[in-house]
Motif scaffolding. Sequence first.
Motif, PDB file in Angstrom:
ATOM      1  N   LEU A 127      13.313  -5.749 -17.307  1.00  0.00           N
ATOM      2  CA  LEU A 127      12.271  -5.030 -16.579  1.00  0.00           C
ATOM      3  C   LEU A 127      11.859  -5.892 -15.396  1.00  0.00           C
ATOM      4  N   THR A 128      11.856  -5.322 -14.191  1.00  0.00           N
ATOM      5  CA  THR A 128      11.493  -6.092 -12.995  1.00  0.00           C
ATOM      6  C   THR A 128      10.326  -5.437 -12.279  1.00  0.00           C
ATOM      7  N   LEU A 129       9.301  -6.220 -12.040  1.00  0.00           N
ATOM      8  CA  LEU A 129       8.183  -5.816 -11.196  1.00  0.00           C
ATOM      9  C   LEU A 129       8.569  -6.179  -9.762  1.00  0.00           C
ATOM     10  N   VAL A 130       8.741  -5.172  -8.929  1.00  0.00           N
ATOM     11  CA  VAL A 130       9.288  -5.364  -7.582  1.00  0.00           C
ATOM     12  C   VAL A 130       8.169  -5.277  -6.548  1.00  0.00           C
ATOM     13  N   GLY A 131       7.880  -6.393  -5.922  1.00  0.00           N
ATOM     14  CA  GLY A 131       6.866  -6.413  -4.876  1.00  0.00           C
ATOM     15  C   GLY A 131       7.346  -5.710  -3.628  1.00  0.00           C
ATOM     16  N   GLY A 132       6.465  -4.909  -3.040  1.00  0.00           N
ATOM     17  CA  GLY A 132       6.818  -4.163  -1.836  1.00  0.00           C
ATOM     18  C   GLY A 132       5.880  -4.406  -0.683  1.00  0.00           C
ATOM     19  N   CYS A 133       5.278  -5.613  -0.630  1.00  0.00           N
ATOM     20  CA  CYS A 133       4.432  -6.038   0.497  1.00  0.00           C
ATOM     21  C   CYS A 133       3.070  -5.351   0.531  1.00  0.00           C
ATOM     22  N   ASP A 134       2.620  -4.769  -0.561  1.00  0.00           N
ATOM     23  CA  ASP A 134       1.311  -4.103  -0.593  1.00  0.00           C
ATOM     24  C   ASP A 134       0.217  -5.160  -0.559  1.00  0.00           C
ATOM     25  N   PRO A 135      -0.561  -5.236   0.541  1.00  0.00           N
ATOM     26  CA  PRO A 135      -1.595  -6.267   0.629  1.00  0.00           C
ATOM     27  C   PRO A 135      -2.834  -5.968  -0.208  1.00  0.00           C
ATOM     28  N   LEU A 136      -2.959  -4.733  -0.698  1.00  0.00           N
ATOM     29  CA  LEU A 136      -4.149  -4.340  -1.451  1.00  0.00           C
ATOM     30  C   LEU A 136      -3.887  -4.206  -2.949  1.00  0.00           C
ATOM     31  N   LEU A 137      -2.709  -4.576  -3.407  1.00  0.00           N
ATOM     32  CA  LEU A 137      -2.431  -4.495  -4.840  1.00  0.00           C
ATOM     33  C   LEU A 137      -3.433  -5.356  -5.599  1.00  0.00           C
ATOM     34  N   ASP A 138      -4.036  -4.781  -6.636  1.00  0.00           N
ATOM     35  CA  ASP A 138      -5.027  -5.530  -7.404  1.00  0.00           C
ATOM     36  C   ASP A 138      -4.794  -5.333  -8.899  1.00  0.00           C
ATOM     37  N   THR A 139      -5.643  -5.952  -9.704  1.00  0.00           N
ATOM     38  CA  THR A 139      -5.505  -5.863 -11.158  1.00  0.00           C
ATOM     39  C   THR A 139      -5.590  -4.416 -11.634  1.00  0.00           C
ATOM     40  N   ASP A 140      -6.446  -3.611 -11.004  1.00  0.00           N
ATOM     41  CA  ASP A 140      -6.536  -2.199 -11.373  1.00  0.00           C
ATOM     42  C   ASP A 140      -5.192  -1.496 -11.176  1.00  0.00           C
ATOM     43  N   GLY A 141      -4.524  -1.808 -10.066  1.00  0.00           N
ATOM     44  CA  GLY A 141      -3.234  -1.200  -9.790  1.00  0.00           C
ATOM     45  C   GLY A 141      -2.192  -1.577 -10.827  1.00  0.00           C
ATOM     46  N   LEU A 142      -2.161  -2.849 -11.231  1.00  0.00           N
ATOM     47  CA  LEU A 142      -1.216  -3.269 -12.259  1.00  0.00           C
ATOM     48  C   LEU A 142      -1.551  -2.636 -13.608  1.00  0.00           C
ATOM     49  N   ALA A 143      -2.843  -2.479 -13.882  1.00  0.00           N
ATOM     50  CA  ALA A 143      -3.240  -1.820 -15.132  1.00  0.00           C
ATOM     51  C   ALA A 143      -2.735  -0.380 -15.169  1.00  0.00           C
ATOM     52  N   THR A 144      -2.842   0.310 -14.056  1.00  0.00           N
ATOM     53  CA  THR A 144      -2.344   1.688 -13.982  1.00  0.00           C
ATOM     54  C   THR A 144      -0.828   1.729 -14.149  1.00  0.00           C
ATOM     55  N   MET A 145      -0.136   0.776 -13.541  1.00  0.00           N
ATOM     56  CA  MET A 145       1.322   0.729 -13.677  1.00  0.00           C
ATOM     57  C   MET A 145       1.720   0.483 -15.136  1.00  0.00           C
ATOM     58  N   ALA A 146       1.004  -0.396 -15.821  1.00  0.00           N
ATOM     59  CA  ALA A 146       1.312  -0.667 -17.228  1.00  0.00           C
ATOM     60  C   ALA A 146       1.081   0.585 -18.085  1.00  0.00           C
ATOM     61  N   GLY A 194       1.927  -7.788   9.156  1.00  0.00           N
ATOM     62  CA  GLY A 194       2.625  -8.299  10.336  1.00  0.00           C
ATOM     63  C   GLY A 194       4.072  -8.635  10.016  1.00  0.00           C
ATOM     64  N   MET A 195       4.303  -9.341   8.899  1.00  0.00           N
ATOM     65  CA  MET A 195       5.681  -9.685   8.535  1.00  0.00           C
ATOM     66  C   MET A 195       6.460  -8.454   8.103  1.00  0.00           C
ATOM     67  N   ALA A 196       5.790  -7.494   7.472  1.00  0.00           N
ATOM     68  CA  ALA A 196       6.474  -6.255   7.103  1.00  0.00           C
ATOM     69  C   ALA A 196       6.936  -5.499   8.353  1.00  0.00           C
ATOM     70  N   ALA A 197       6.132  -5.512   9.409  1.00  0.00           N
ATOM     71  CA  ALA A 197       6.519  -4.868  10.659  1.00  0.00           C
ATOM     72  C   ALA A 197       7.704  -5.597  11.291  1.00  0.00           C
ATOM     73  N   THR A 198       7.679  -6.926  11.240  1.00  0.00           N
ATOM     74  CA  THR A 198       8.804  -7.688  11.783  1.00  0.00           C
ATOM     75  C   THR A 198      10.089  -7.358  11.041  1.00  0.00           C
ATOM     76  N   ARG A 199       9.996  -7.272   9.719  1.00  0.00           N
ATOM     77  CA  ARG A 199      11.184  -6.923   8.935  1.00  0.00           C
ATOM     78  C   ARG A 199      11.661  -5.522   9.291  1.00  0.00           C
TER      79      ARG A 199
END
Length: 492
Positions: free
Chosen positions: A122-141, A327-332
């Motif tokens: 199982l892989t948790l894949v980061g996608g550059c979301d700057p606002l990801l928080d504990t609530d978001g991970l709880a919802t994903m779980a 900013g780095m996401a835009a550069t990519r």
Amino acid sequence: MVDRISRRLFLGGVGASLIPAVGLAEAPLASLRPQMRGKQLTGTDRLVQAAGLRGEVVFAVADVSTGAQLESYQGELGLPPASVGKALTALYALDVLGADHRFETRLLADGPVVNGVLQGDLTLVGGCDPLLDTDGLATMAANLRSAGITEVRGAFKVYDGALPFVFSIDPGQPDHLGYSPAISGISLNFNRVHFEWKREGTDYAVTMDARTAKYRPDVDMAAMQVEGRSLPIYTYQASARQDRWTVAKAALENEGSRWLPVRKPALYAGDVFKTMARANGIVLGRVEVTRETPNGTVLVVHQSDHLDSILRGMLKYSTNLTAETVGMAATRARGVMPHSLAESAAEMNRWASETYGVNQIAMVDHSGLGDASRMAPGDLVSALVQARKTGALRPLLKPFALTDSQGRPVEDHPIKVDAKTGTLNFVSGLGGFLTTADGSELAFAIFTADEAHRATITRAQRERPEGARAWNRRSRKLQRALIERWGALYGS
């Protein structure tokens, strides 16, 4: 006609303590420069002189409808813009990614699912979301459990390779300052961990957690030790799987808390997700960090807010992590995978030159935290004037309050300002838009910096150096005086 006169009289009353009378009668100036001793000072020179600031003062202002420059005071001299640089980052991200762009954090299964058991990783894949928080991970779980997963036989991995790893936005800042955390392809809670202490007898009970309004899971990847000393207040040491902190016992009150930066974002996100998965009956193994692009079946997707909403929050709260991440996401997205913040900022500088024809912008990051960044106010104003044609930036900027001679905000002030502020020690900036009483719209940028004095501040003193607050207060007073002047001169 009566209404127009009354508003002009009001402007004069509010700004009387800030604007010399001679300034109100002057025609628009093509260029204002410091005058030789003995020569008559202009109204602008008087304001700059009255501010009593050591160092440099530069600014520019232009008419948005025509693009005509109205005043420029050393407008081609580049100074550190501090967080005003985030306005450029917002324009960059909007242009490259689009206002409706959403970042995605995903859970991937590398193997079949049989009777609720994932037979692979199982892989948790980061996608550059700057606002990801504990609530978001709880919802994903919870959504993972709802997808029918009850057990994972393989490894639990966290992928953070969507962006380069950056240990600290500005390594020159003290280790413990939460506004200079690490950056990677996955971030959580702005990459800050909550440290709380409470006296118990002669000792202290301490916790390190990833709290939000709904949850406060303890974390294993950050540890704190209270030590019997006075200074330094904090020390940091990295280990393979932990951020290890110590704090001086003499600096602690009976109880308190503060946010500390996270230097291992992927471990942090994995640590918290494991806790949230366990709360949903899913036990995961030891967190493994990977930078190899994962493949597999998508089980869960968490989407961020739209980019324009993210940028509005970034400009309002001046969050450095958000600026660097988008900013780095835009550069990519421009086809360049940067290896550092400086490389990504260099790509943004090229974009600014291509898009707005400006060549005096040399950012070294996307947040303005690094004091090696340089921006000429004339170039920022030129970019703001051109960007205003799309109407994209001003609605995202925070209203800027004008004050009376006692420093109290003036309600219903006839000059309306939406701008981005910027503050470092002995560096201050303000850039954005103002609408005068008669509806004229101007774009402006004001930068002040005492770089010589800033260079004398040691790394340990950078949190609260002596004299910085007073210097920055004088800078802000000058900014308001200039805005009052422009509102009176060009709004009648």
